[in-house]
Design a protein around this motif. Structure first.
Motif, PDB file in Angstrom:
ATOM      1  N   GLY A   1       5.292   7.014  11.495  1.00 34.15           N
ATOM      2  CA  GLY A   1       4.046   7.314  10.876  1.00 34.15           C
ATOM      3  C   GLY A   1       3.882   7.921  11.999  1.00 34.15           C
ATOM      4  N   THR A   2       3.830   7.856  13.346  1.00 37.56           N
ATOM      5  CA  THR A   2       3.273   8.864  14.020  1.00 37.56           C
ATOM      6  C   THR A   2       3.882   9.730  14.610  1.00 37.56           C
ATOM      7  OG1 THR A   2       2.762   6.850  15.651  1.00 37.56           O
ATOM      8  CG2 THR A   2       2.687   8.184  17.123  1.00 37.56           C
ATOM      9  N   ILE A   3       4.956  10.003  14.268  1.00 34.63           N
ATOM     10  CA  ILE A   3       5.926  11.054  13.894  1.00 34.63           C
ATOM     11  C   ILE A   3       5.278  11.854  12.704  1.00 34.63           C
ATOM     12  CG2 ILE A   3       8.272  12.585  14.022  1.00 34.63           C
ATOM     13  CD1 ILE A   3       9.445  10.022  14.931  1.00 34.63           C
TER      14      ILE A   3
ATOM     15  N   TRP B   1      -2.739  -0.262   6.849  1.00 32.63           N
ATOM     16  CA  TRP B   1      -2.108  -0.245   5.293  1.00 32.63           C
ATOM     17  C   TRP B   1      -0.840  -0.160   5.134  1.00 32.63           C
ATOM     18  CZ3 TRP B   1      -3.783   5.728   6.638  1.00 32.63           C
ATOM     19  CH2 TRP B   1      -5.396   5.884   6.905  1.00 32.63           C
ATOM     20  N   GLU B   2      -0.565   0.142   3.196  1.00 34.60           N
ATOM     21  CA  GLU B   2       0.539  -0.890   3.223  1.00 34.60           C
ATOM     22  C   GLU B   2       1.135   0.569   3.197  1.00 34.60           C
ATOM     23  OE1 GLU B   2       1.604  -3.113   0.517  1.00 34.60           O
ATOM     24  OE2 GLU B   2      -0.159  -4.377   1.804  1.00 34.60           O
ATOM     25  N   PRO B   3       2.538  -0.383   3.271  1.00 40.03           N
ATOM     26  CA  PRO B   3       3.605   0.831   3.520  1.00 40.03           C
ATOM     27  C   PRO B   3       4.240   1.615   2.569  1.00 40.03           C
ATOM     28  CG  PRO B   3       4.280  -1.517   4.849  1.00 40.03           C
ATOM     29  CD  PRO B   3       2.887  -1.393   3.820  1.00 40.03           C
ATOM     30  N   ILE B   4       4.584   2.651   2.570  1.00 41.86           N
ATOM     31  CA  ILE B   4       4.882   3.872   1.523  1.00 41.86           C
ATOM     32  C   ILE B   4       6.602   3.578   2.160  1.00 41.86           C
ATOM     33  CG2 ILE B   4       5.508   5.617   0.357  1.00 41.86           C
ATOM     34  CD1 ILE B   4       2.718   6.417   2.260  1.00 41.86           C
ATOM     35  N   GLN B   5       7.322   3.794   0.158  1.00 42.35           N
ATOM     36  CA  GLN B   5       8.798   3.277   0.265  1.00 42.35           C
ATOM     37  C   GLN B   5       9.149   4.517  -0.448  1.00 42.35           C
ATOM     38  OE1 GLN B   5       9.569   0.006   0.287  1.00 42.35           O
ATOM     39  NE2 GLN B   5      11.293   0.385   0.546  1.00 42.35           N
ATOM     40  N   ILE B   6      10.297   5.184   0.607  1.00 44.09           N
ATOM     41  CA  ILE B   6      10.709   6.142   0.280  1.00 44.09           C
ATOM     42  C   ILE B   6      11.866   5.715   0.615  1.00 44.09           C
ATOM     43  CG2 ILE B   6      10.863   8.891   1.024  1.00 44.09           C
ATOM     44  CD1 ILE B   6       8.930   8.646   2.537  1.00 44.09           C
TER      45      ILE B   6
ATOM     46  N   ASP C   1      -2.790  -1.156  16.997  1.00 38.85           N
ATOM     47  CA  ASP C   1      -3.478  -0.531  16.004  1.00 38.85           C
ATOM     48  C   ASP C   1      -4.461  -1.165  16.683  1.00 38.85           C
ATOM     49  OD1 ASP C   1      -2.860  -3.437  16.581  1.00 38.85           O
ATOM     50  OD2 ASP C   1      -2.158  -4.029  14.308  1.00 38.85           O
ATOM     51  N   LYS C   2      -5.046  -1.572  18.129  1.00 39.99           N
ATOM     52  CA  LYS C   2      -6.466  -1.493  18.403  1.00 39.99           C
ATOM     53  C   LYS C   2      -7.000  -0.286  19.208  1.00 39.99           C
ATOM     54  CE  LYS C   2      -5.381  -6.122  19.390  1.00 39.99           C
ATOM     55  NZ  LYS C   2      -4.791  -7.477  18.613  1.00 39.99           N
ATOM     56  N   ILE C   3      -8.076  -0.535  19.218  1.00 35.03           N
ATOM     57  CA  ILE C   3      -8.519   0.584  20.455  1.00 35.03           C
ATOM     58  C   ILE C   3      -9.430  -0.165  21.523  1.00 35.03           C
ATOM     59  CG2 ILE C   3      -9.715   3.035  21.013  1.00 35.03           C
ATOM     60  CD1 ILE C   3      -9.238   3.572  18.013  1.00 35.03           C
TER      61      ILE C   3
ATOM     62  N   LEU D   1       2.159   4.417   7.328  1.00 34.11           N
ATOM     63  CA  LEU D   1       1.245   5.324   7.846  1.00 34.11           C
ATOM     64  C   LEU D   1       0.415   4.759   8.386  1.00 34.11           C
ATOM     65  CD1 LEU D   1       2.274   7.853   5.054  1.00 34.11           C
ATOM     66  CD2 LEU D   1       2.941   7.872   7.738  1.00 34.11           C
ATOM     67  N   SER D   2      -0.411   3.494   8.295  1.00 33.99           N
ATOM     68  CA  SER D   2      -1.098   3.274   8.815  1.00 33.99           C
ATOM     69  C   SER D   2      -2.232   3.772  10.101  1.00 33.99           C
ATOM     70  CB  SER D   2      -1.862   1.938   8.682  1.00 33.99           C
ATOM     71  OG  SER D   2      -0.126   0.916   9.363  1.00 33.99           O
ATOM     72  N   PRO D   3      -3.160   4.235  10.515  1.00 38.19           N
ATOM     73  CA  PRO D   3      -3.222   4.678  11.903  1.00 38.19           C
ATOM     74  C   PRO D   3      -3.602   3.838  13.069  1.00 38.19           C
ATOM     75  CG  PRO D   3      -5.055   4.350  10.262  1.00 38.19           C
ATOM     76  CD  PRO D   3      -4.295   4.244   9.317  1.00 38.19           C
ATOM     77  N   THR D   4      -2.991   4.183  13.845  1.00 37.49           N
ATOM     78  CA  THR D   4      -2.684   4.145  15.641  1.00 37.49           C
ATOM     79  C   THR D   4      -3.260   3.933  15.956  1.00 37.49           C
ATOM     80  OG1 THR D   4      -0.941   4.277  15.771  1.00 37.49           O
ATOM     81  CG2 THR D   4      -0.019   3.038  14.841  1.00 37.49           C
ATOM     82  N   LYS D   5      -4.039   3.543  17.495  1.00 41.12           N
ATOM     83  CA  LYS D   5      -4.271   3.472  18.729  1.00 41.12           C
ATOM     84  C   LYS D   5      -4.560   5.224  18.831  1.00 41.12           C
ATOM     85  CE  LYS D   5      -3.118   1.883  22.762  1.00 41.12           C
ATOM     86  NZ  LYS D   5      -3.312   0.823  23.885  1.00 41.12           N
TER      87      LYS D   5
END
Lengths: 173, 304
Positions: A19-21, B67-72, B52-54, B79-83
């Motif tokens: 995700g970060t990448i 967010w829900e992970p996307i299945q590829i 996942d915490k600032i 793709l959920s946002p991280t710090k």
């Protein structure tokens, strides 16, 4: 806190995170495109224009310097020519002035000489006539005086000659 | 002003650390076990790794949404946002703000026939530095124009990301291997999209005797990947290393539980902090320069 925990465990330093990448990749590409279009292009363009203008200005300045030097040389030449011409004019003017002066002096002298000569001649003439007159008058006076004194033979031709001789001697001295 | 920044930084270290210190039990040599040490130094690793915490302690903590992970295919991509993602966006916003502000005067007057503002001057210095000292010598007069925007963006992005780690509550996202890997991936793709014929010839038909081909070709193919890998690891290691050392010096106070340690560890941390200022700049330069070198190697046509 040991080294493997720091690096390898879940949530460690080297934990790959797709995700970060993904987000970095997308964001960075967007950043590159936006900056290219709205920031780098105008600034680089302006920088290049400015550089070109400065180079052109330098070239122009050099050309102007050359032109100025050329004009200066021309000017010097003109000044030299003019001063030479002025010298010639002054010299010729002085020459002619001297000539006129000499001529005038000469003419004046001549005229003065002529005037003096005329005056002298007149004076001589007048003196001669006066002497003549005086002499005749003196003759009369002497005769009358002598007649009164001597009272004899006064009208004698011999006496008249005698007196005349005496007077001649007088004026001859 | 710089002194002010330092004091704020130092103060923030203390503010961040003091509550833990106050809540810890009085030290006794018997109770100093390995496990306890681990607990006390945990904040170092929390500061450096993604999450996942600032953490804005003592003002609070922002918990980021999940967010829900996307299945590829068979992969699950989270793709959920991280710090670090949030700071990535913040940095990007900051860069856009600065660059677009600086460029606004140039967009209005494209001839550059004006006196640049302070920020415009800074950008001009940066652009001329990257152009004349990196792009032109590394890529060459013919091709540098095409890659100059990428190099400038990379330099500015790495520079801002590095320096963000030096301000209170900030963190440098370049201390995350995933971030530097993505940046190196961009360089890798740039190199291989724009590579010329001589680049591939250099890999598959190197100027060595035929007999050495079985060795040289694998080495060259490996080289294609080690170059960006080195790019990523160098930046990551430099940024992480500096922060680790600073945090460790500060952490010594809490591990050894003595205020007297601060007399030594704070000046040392300050020294490393000053060193970091230099390292941030140098690493941004090195990343950009090496990207330039790799691009230059790929696009050059002449044989060597």
């Amino acid at each position: 806190m040991n080294i493997p925990a720091l690096i390898l465990l879940e949530g460690g330093l080297l934990d790959p995170h797709v995700g970060t990448i993904f987000w970095v990749f997308v964001t960075f590409l967007l950043l590159v495109f936006i900056l290219q279009k709205f920031a780098w292009k105008p600034i680089i363009h302006a920088l290049e224009e400015r550089q070109a203008r400065i180079e052109e200005s330098f070239k122009k300045a050099e050309e102007s310097n050359k032109e100025a030097a050329r004009i200066m040389a021309q000017f010097d030449q003109i000044v030299a020519e003019a001063s030479e011409k002025a010298d010639v004019i002054v010299r010729s003017a002085r020459d002619s002035a001297e000539k006129i002066k000499a001529e005038t002096l000469h003419k004046t002298k001549e005229e003065a000489d002529k005037l003096i000569a005329t005056a002298k001649a007149e004076i001589d003439q007048q003196r001669n006539s006066m002497v003549l007159e005086l002499r005749q008058e003196m003759v009369g006076i002497i005769i009358s005086v002598a007649g009164k004194v001597i009272e004899t033979n006064l009208n004698d031709e011999k006496n008249r000659t005698l007196v005349n001789n005496a007077i001649q001697n007088l004026s001859g001295k | 002003m710089i002194r002010g920044v330092f004091s704020v930084v130092l103060l923030s270290f203390f503010l961040a650390g003091t509550p833990r210190f106050a809540s810890s039990e009085p030290a006794s040599s018997d109770s100093l076990t390995v496990e306890k040490k681990e607990g006390k130094a945990d904040f170092i690793i929390h500061h450096i790794v993604d999450g996942d915490k600032i953490d804005f302690e003592p003002f609070g903590t922002i918990v980021l949404p999940k967010w829900e992970p996307i299945q590829i295919g068979s992969f699950q991509v989270d793709l959920s946002p991280t710090k670090h993602t949030v700071f990535l966006w913040f940095n990007t916003f900051l860069i856009l703000l600065l660059a677009l502000t600086a460029a606004s005067a140039y967009r209005k007057n494209s001839s550059g026939n004006f006196i640049p503002s302070t920020i415009g001057n800074l950008f001009e210095i940066m652009i001329e530095f990257i152009r004349d000292d990196i792009a032109k010598p590394m890529i060459g007069e013919h091709h540098y124009r095409k890659f100059l925007p990428f190099l400038l963006s990379a330099f500015l992005f790495v520079l801002v990301s590095n320096f963000m780690g030096l301000i209170p509550f900030g963190l440098s996202i370049t201390g995350n291997i995933n971030v530097t890997a993505a940046l190196a991936l961009v360089t890798f793709l740039t190199v291989h999209i724009y590579s010329g014929k001589s680049y591939w010839k250099h890999i598959f038909l190197p100027h060595v005797p035929w007999g050495l081909y079985p060795i040289m070709i694998p080495v060259e193919i490996l080289g294609m990947f080690t170059k960006p890998f080195a790019l990523a690891v160098r930046l990551f290691a430099n940024m992480t290393g500096g922060h680790l050392v600073i945090l460790t010096f500060i952490g010594l106070i809490f591990i050894l539980e003595s205020y007297y340690v601060a007399l030594l560890s704070v000046p040392l941390a300050l020294f490393i902090y000053l060193l970091e200022l230099l390292v941030c700049l140098i690493q941004a330069y090195v990343f950009t320069m090496l990207s330039g070198v790799f691009i230059g190697m790929a696009v050059q046509n002449e044989e060597h």
